[in-house]
Write a protein that holds these residues in place. Structure first.
Motif, PDB file in Angstrom:
ATOM      1  N   ASP A  98       3.141  17.979 -14.376  1.00 30.43           N
ATOM      2  CA  ASP A  98       4.302  18.552 -15.064  1.00 30.43           C
ATOM      3  C   ASP A  98       4.109  18.541 -16.579  1.00 30.43           C
ATOM      4  O   ASP A  98       4.443  19.506 -17.264  1.00 30.43           O
ATOM      5  CB  ASP A  98       5.580  17.785 -14.708  1.00 30.43           C
ATOM      6  N   GLU A  99       3.566  17.445 -17.086  1.00 34.37           N
ATOM      7  CA  GLU A  99       3.350  17.331 -18.523  1.00 34.37           C
ATOM      8  C   GLU A  99       2.346  18.377 -18.998  1.00 34.37           C
ATOM      9  O   GLU A  99       2.536  19.023 -20.022  1.00 34.37           O
ATOM     10  CB  GLU A  99       2.855  15.922 -18.860  1.00 34.37           C
ATOM     11  N   LYS A 100       1.266  18.563 -18.240  1.00 33.28           N
ATOM     12  CA  LYS A 100       0.266  19.568 -18.603  1.00 33.28           C
ATOM     13  C   LYS A 100       0.861  20.963 -18.533  1.00 33.28           C
ATOM     14  O   LYS A 100       0.582  21.808 -19.384  1.00 33.28           O
ATOM     15  CB  LYS A 100      -0.948  19.469 -17.672  1.00 33.28           C
ATOM     16  N   SER A 101       1.683  21.224 -17.542  1.00 31.59           N
ATOM     17  CA  SER A 101       2.325  22.534 -17.404  1.00 31.59           C
ATOM     18  C   SER A 101       3.241  22.811 -18.578  1.00 31.59           C
ATOM     19  O   SER A 101       3.265  23.933 -19.097  1.00 31.59           O
ATOM     20  CB  SER A 101       3.123  22.606 -16.105  1.00 31.59           C
ATOM     21  N   ARG A 102       3.983  21.811 -19.006  1.00 35.59           N
ATOM     22  CA  ARG A 102       4.874  21.994 -20.151  1.00 35.59           C
ATOM     23  C   ARG A 102       4.084  22.269 -21.421  1.00 35.59           C
ATOM     24  O   ARG A 102       4.458  23.102 -22.242  1.00 35.59           O
ATOM     25  CB  ARG A 102       5.757  20.762 -20.350  1.00 35.59           C
ATOM     26  N   TYR A 103       2.927  21.593 -21.585  1.00 32.32           N
ATOM     27  CA  TYR A 103       2.090  21.794 -22.770  1.00 32.32           C
ATOM     28  C   TYR A 103       1.526  23.208 -22.786  1.00 32.32           C
ATOM     29  O   TYR A 103       1.570  23.893 -23.804  1.00 32.32           O
ATOM     30  CB  TYR A 103       0.969  20.771 -22.797  1.00 32.32           C
ATOM     31  N   VAL A 104       1.016  23.668 -21.654  1.00 32.28           N
ATOM     32  CA  VAL A 104       0.441  25.005 -21.562  1.00 32.28           C
ATOM     33  C   VAL A 104       1.522  26.048 -21.824  1.00 32.28           C
ATOM     34  O   VAL A 104       1.294  27.036 -22.529  1.00 32.28           O
ATOM     35  CB  VAL A 104      -0.224  25.236 -20.169  1.00 32.28           C
ATOM     36  N   TYR A 105       2.692  25.852 -21.288  1.00 30.79           N
ATOM     37  CA  TYR A 105       3.794  26.789 -21.490  1.00 30.79           C
ATOM     38  C   TYR A 105       4.215  26.842 -22.956  1.00 30.79           C
ATOM     39  O   TYR A 105       4.537  27.900 -23.483  1.00 30.79           O
ATOM     40  CB  TYR A 105       4.987  26.385 -20.608  1.00 30.79           C
ATOM     41  N   ALA A 106       4.192  25.693 -23.620  1.00 29.21           N
ATOM     42  CA  ALA A 106       4.620  25.619 -25.001  1.00 29.21           C
ATOM     43  C   ALA A 106       3.628  26.319 -25.922  1.00 29.21           C
ATOM     44  O   ALA A 106       3.997  26.857 -26.959  1.00 29.21           O
ATOM     45  CB  ALA A 106       4.793  24.164 -25.425  1.00 29.21           C
ATOM     46  N   VAL A 107       2.358  26.303 -25.576  1.00 30.64           N
ATOM     47  CA  VAL A 107       1.325  26.918 -26.424  1.00 30.64           C
ATOM     48  C   VAL A 107       1.366  28.391 -26.217  1.00 30.64           C
ATOM     49  O   VAL A 107       1.548  29.249 -26.867  1.00 30.64           O
ATOM     50  CB  VAL A 107      -0.079  26.393 -26.025  1.00 30.64           C
ATOM     51  N   GLU A 145       0.825  -1.209   0.000  1.00 35.57           N
ATOM     52  CA  GLU A 145       0.000   0.000   0.000  1.00 35.57           C
ATOM     53  C   GLU A 145       0.859   1.260   0.000  1.00 35.57           C
ATOM     54  O   GLU A 145       0.561   2.221  -0.713  1.00 35.57           O
ATOM     55  CB  GLU A 145      -0.946  -0.001   1.201  1.00 35.57           C
ATOM     56  N   MET A 146       1.921   1.269   0.797  1.00 34.93           N
ATOM     57  CA  MET A 146       2.813   2.430   0.835  1.00 34.93           C
ATOM     58  C   MET A 146       3.473   2.637  -0.522  1.00 34.93           C
ATOM     59  O   MET A 146       3.556   3.762  -1.022  1.00 34.93           O
ATOM     60  CB  MET A 146       3.882   2.256   1.913  1.00 34.93           C
ATOM     61  N   TYR A 147       3.947   1.553  -1.101  1.00 35.78           N
ATOM     62  CA  TYR A 147       4.608   1.623  -2.399  1.00 35.78           C
ATOM     63  C   TYR A 147       3.633   2.115  -3.473  1.00 35.78           C
ATOM     64  O   TYR A 147       3.953   3.028  -4.236  1.00 35.78           O
ATOM     65  CB  TYR A 147       5.176   0.255  -2.759  1.00 35.78           C
ATOM     66  N   ALA A 148       2.439   1.539  -3.501  1.00 35.61           N
ATOM     67  CA  ALA A 148       1.447   1.918  -4.507  1.00 35.61           C
ATOM     68  C   ALA A 148       1.036   3.380  -4.345  1.00 35.61           C
ATOM     69  O   ALA A 148       0.882   4.110  -5.335  1.00 35.61           O
ATOM     70  CB  ALA A 148       0.227   1.008  -4.406  1.00 35.61           C
ATOM     71  N   SER A 149       0.890   3.824  -3.121  1.00 35.91           N
ATOM     72  CA  SER A 149       0.511   5.210  -2.857  1.00 35.91           C
ATOM     73  C   SER A 149       1.580   6.174  -3.354  1.00 35.91           C
ATOM     74  O   SER A 149       1.272   7.185  -3.994  1.00 35.91           O
ATOM     75  CB  SER A 149       0.280   5.403  -1.355  1.00 35.91           C
ATOM     76  N   TYR A 150       2.831   5.854  -3.086  1.00 31.99           N
ATOM     77  CA  TYR A 150       3.901   6.733  -3.529  1.00 31.99           C
ATOM     78  C   TYR A 150       4.024   6.719  -5.054  1.00 31.99           C
ATOM     79  O   TYR A 150       4.214   7.768  -5.667  1.00 31.99           O
ATOM     80  CB  TYR A 150       5.232   6.364  -2.876  1.00 31.99           C
ATOM     81  N   ARG A 151       3.919   5.562  -5.658  1.00 31.93           N
ATOM     82  CA  ARG A 151       3.997   5.480  -7.128  1.00 31.93           C
ATOM     83  C   ARG A 151       2.849   6.257  -7.766  1.00 31.93           C
ATOM     84  O   ARG A 151       3.026   6.919  -8.784  1.00 31.93           O
ATOM     85  CB  ARG A 151       3.965   4.015  -7.604  1.00 31.93           C
ATOM     86  N   LYS A 152       1.667   6.204  -7.165  1.00 28.18           N
ATOM     87  CA  LYS A 152       0.512   6.959  -7.669  1.00 28.18           C
ATOM     88  C   LYS A 152       0.787   8.457  -7.581  1.00 28.18           C
ATOM     89  O   LYS A 152       0.503   9.206  -8.507  1.00 28.18           O
ATOM     90  CB  LYS A 152      -0.742   6.609  -6.861  1.00 28.18           C
ATOM     91  N   GLN A 153       1.369   8.890  -6.480  1.00 29.34           N
ATOM     92  CA  GLN A 153       1.699  10.301  -6.297  1.00 29.34           C
ATOM     93  C   GLN A 153       2.714  10.749  -7.348  1.00 29.34           C
ATOM     94  O   GLN A 153       2.582  11.830  -7.929  1.00 29.34           O
ATOM     95  CB  GLN A 153       2.255  10.536  -4.901  1.00 29.34           C
ATOM     96  N   GLU A 208       3.833  13.697 -12.361  1.00 33.90           N
ATOM     97  CA  GLU A 208       4.314  13.696 -13.739  1.00 33.90           C
ATOM     98  C   GLU A 208       3.242  14.212 -14.687  1.00 33.90           C
ATOM     99  O   GLU A 208       3.540  14.930 -15.642  1.00 33.90           O
ATOM    100  CB  GLU A 208       4.757  12.287 -14.149  1.00 33.90           C
ATOM    101  N   GLN A 209       1.979  13.862 -14.431  1.00 35.35           N
ATOM    102  CA  GLN A 209       0.871  14.338 -15.263  1.00 35.35           C
ATOM    103  C   GLN A 209       0.746  15.860 -15.167  1.00 35.35           C
ATOM    104  O   GLN A 209       0.545  16.539 -16.169  1.00 35.35           O
ATOM    105  CB  GLN A 209      -0.445  13.674 -14.841  1.00 35.35           C
TER     106      GLN A 209
END
Length: 137
Positions: free
Chosen positions: A128-137, A112-120, A125-126
């Protein structure tokens, strides 16, 4: 008193920690001594009772416990690492999976601890990816 409790009665690690928490004394030096000990029961008490921030020295002592032959010591070590340094604990947990340490890796709490951290991490990352897309546009 702690040494007598450990010597005469096994599997009372949580009781010993509860007794220590009831005192008005700072038990950190005692827990550090227990963590440095070669006695597995004292190691367990230290890993259960540790509440101070992990310094580099303490993290190293905890990390060394992961190689213990005692599965409970290994589980408690990874649990403490997750509490204070989830990134390191995740790497350790993945290493234990590669070594096929089933006693630790099949522990429900560890999963549970491992899964929770991996989910976070995935959510971060999601974002960050959205932020990079918005910045690029």
């Amino acid at each position: 008193m702690l040494m007598l409790l450990v010597k005469h009665r096994k599997s009372n690690h949580y009781l010993a920690v509860d007794i220590m928490k009831e005192t008005e004394l700072d038990c950190t030096p005692l827990l550090l001594e227990c963590l440095r000990s070669t006695d597995k029961d004292l190691n367990k008490i230290a890993l259960i009772g540790w509440s101070a921030p992990l310094t580099a020295e303490i993290a190293d002592l905890v990390y060394r416990q992961i190689d213990s032959e005692d599965k409970e010591v290994r589980i408690l070590s990874v649990r403490l690492l997750f509490k204070y340094d989830a990134a390191l604990a995740t790497a350790v947990f993945e290493s234990l999976m590669k070594k096929n340490d089933t006693e630790v890796c099949q522990n429900t709490e560890m999963i549970e601890m491992y899964a929770s951290y991996r989910k976070q991490i995935h959510e971060d990352e999601q974002v960050d990816e959205k932020s990079r897309y918005v910045y690029a546009v």
